[in-house]
Design a protein around this motif. Structure first.
Motif, mmCIF file in Angstrom:
data_model
loop_
_atom_site.group_PDB
_atom_site.id
_atom_site.type_symbol
_atom_site.label_atom_id
_atom_site.label_comp_id
_atom_site.label_asym_id
_atom_site.label_seq_id
_atom_site.Cartn_x
_atom_site.Cartn_y
_atom_site.Cartn_z
ATOM 1 N N ASP A 1 -14.019 -6.632 6.437
ATOM 2 C CA ASP A 1 -13.489 -7.690 7.300
ATOM 3 C C ASP A 1 -12.134 -8.088 6.743
ATOM 4 O O ASP A 1 -12.059 -8.836 5.776
ATOM 5 N N GLY A 2 -11.058 -7.524 7.312
ATOM 6 C CA GLY A 2 -9.740 -7.845 6.800
ATOM 7 C C GLY A 2 -8.657 -7.005 7.432
ATOM 8 O O GLY A 2 -8.867 -6.324 8.431
ATOM 9 N N TRP A 3 -7.475 -7.061 6.834
ATOM 10 C CA TRP A 3 -6.303 -6.338 7.321
ATOM 11 C C TRP A 3 -6.255 -4.938 6.720
ATOM 12 O O TRP A 3 -6.469 -4.765 5.529
ATOM 13 N N MET A 4 -5.937 -3.959 7.563
ATOM 14 C CA MET A 4 -5.692 -2.580 7.132
ATOM 15 C C MET A 4 -4.246 -2.245 7.473
ATOM 16 O O MET A 4 -3.746 -2.628 8.526
ATOM 17 N N VAL A 5 -3.590 -1.513 6.584
ATOM 18 C CA VAL A 5 -2.185 -1.133 6.752
ATOM 19 C C VAL A 5 -2.123 0.355 7.074
ATOM 20 O O VAL A 5 -2.644 1.182 6.325
ATOM 21 N N ALA A 6 -1.442 0.696 8.181
ATOM 22 C CA ALA A 6 -1.385 2.093 8.616
ATOM 23 C C ALA A 6 -0.717 2.994 7.584
ATOM 24 O O ALA A 6 -1.179 4.101 7.326
ATOM 25 N N SER A 7 0.372 2.521 6.976
ATOM 26 C CA SER A 7 1.105 3.378 6.040
ATOM 27 C C SER A 7 0.458 3.466 4.665
ATOM 28 O O SER A 7 0.790 4.342 3.877
ATOM 29 N N SER A 8 -0.472 2.563 4.359
ATOM 30 C CA SER A 8 -1.149 2.558 3.055
ATOM 31 C C SER A 8 -2.633 2.280 3.235
ATOM 32 O O SER A 8 -3.124 1.199 2.894
ATOM 33 N N PRO A 9 -3.393 3.234 3.770
ATOM 34 C CA PRO A 9 -4.804 2.972 4.045
ATOM 35 C C PRO A 9 -5.633 2.611 2.818
ATOM 36 O O PRO A 9 -6.615 1.897 2.927
ATOM 37 N N ALA A 10 -5.233 3.065 1.649
ATOM 38 C CA ALA A 10 -6.002 2.766 0.435
ATOM 39 C C ALA A 10 -5.758 1.350 -0.089
ATOM 40 O O ALA A 10 -6.511 0.862 -0.916
ATOM 41 N N LEU A 11 -4.725 0.690 0.415
ATOM 42 C CA LEU A 11 -4.403 -0.666 -0.037
ATOM 43 C C LEU A 11 -5.554 -1.628 0.233
ATOM 44 O O LEU A 11 -5.882 -2.463 -0.596
ATOM 45 N N SER A 12 -6.148 -1.506 1.389
ATOM 46 C CA SER A 12 -7.280 -2.345 1.763
ATOM 47 C C SER A 12 -8.231 -1.469 2.571
ATOM 48 O O SER A 12 -8.129 -1.369 3.791
ATOM 49 N N ALA A 13 -9.139 -0.821 1.882
ATOM 50 C CA ALA A 13 -10.006 0.168 2.514
ATOM 51 C C ALA A 13 -11.454 -0.271 2.536
ATOM 52 O O ALA A 13 -11.894 -1.045 1.691
ATOM 53 N N MET A 14 -12.184 0.256 3.501
ATOM 54 C CA MET A 14 -13.620 0.033 3.571
ATOM 55 C C MET A 14 -14.290 0.925 2.531
ATOM 56 O O MET A 14 -13.890 2.081 2.340
ATOM 57 N N ASP A 15 -15.297 0.411 1.859
ATOM 58 C CA ASP A 15 -16.025 1.177 0.853
ATOM 59 C C ASP A 15 -17.386 1.550 1.420
ATOM 60 O O ASP A 15 -18.283 0.717 1.506
ATOM 61 N N ASP A 16 -17.518 2.797 1.865
ATOM 62 C CA ASP A 16 -18.778 3.283 2.415
ATOM 63 C C ASP A 16 -18.968 4.725 1.948
ATOM 64 O O ASP A 16 -18.010 5.504 1.955
ATOM 65 N N PRO A 17 -20.187 5.086 1.528
ATOM 66 C CA PRO A 17 -20.399 6.434 1.006
ATOM 67 C C PRO A 17 -20.263 7.536 2.063
ATOM 68 O O PRO A 17 -19.936 8.669 1.734
#
Length: 128
Positions: free
Chosen positions: A91-107
């Motif tokens: 639940d938050g902001w995702m950045v197109a140019s830096s997907p790892a900056l704020s990523a979902m953690d799912d196996p």
């Protein structure tokens, strides 16, 4: 606190100016990856819409882009939950140019923002 850091990082990545004008788009294109099957799925969502991706429910809250350069960095507010249990995975902001900056953690699944859907000069929807 994490949300504040993510927003500050997004602004820094999109030109460094905290006073940069942005517009909200009517929608966004997100991409999902099923790491087990090795397949990707594009999710074309309008603001407020929800799409099912595997066992996940993906909802777009907003997508913003710089007014001065609409084809540069986009960022979107996304909520991702388990469709059966309702447990929120992201639940938050995702950045197109830096997907790892704020990523979902799912196996099993990854979801990231590709671009905002922005109105063209003629008034029709055009992907950024």
């Amino acid at each position: 606190m994490k949300s504040l850091l993510v927003v500050a990082s997004m602004l820094a990545l999109s030109g460094g100016a905290f006073a940069q004008d942005v517009e909200s788009a009517p929608g966004a294109l997100l991409r999902g990856l099923d790491k087990v099957a090795g397949t990707t799925t594009d999710l074309d969502l309008g603001v407020g819409q929800t799409a099912e991706f595997g066992r996940l429910s993906v909802t777009l809250g907003d997508c913003r882009y710089p007014v001065a350069d609409p084809f540069s960095n986009a960022y979107a507010f996304v909520t991702i939950a388990d469709a059966k249990s309702g447990a929120v995975a992201f639940d938050g902001w995702m950045v197109a140019s830096s997907p790892a900056l704020s990523a979902m953690d799912d196996p099993r699944y990854d979801v990231w923002v590709m671009r905002c859907s922005i109105p063209s000069a003629e008034g029709s929807e055009t992907a950024q």
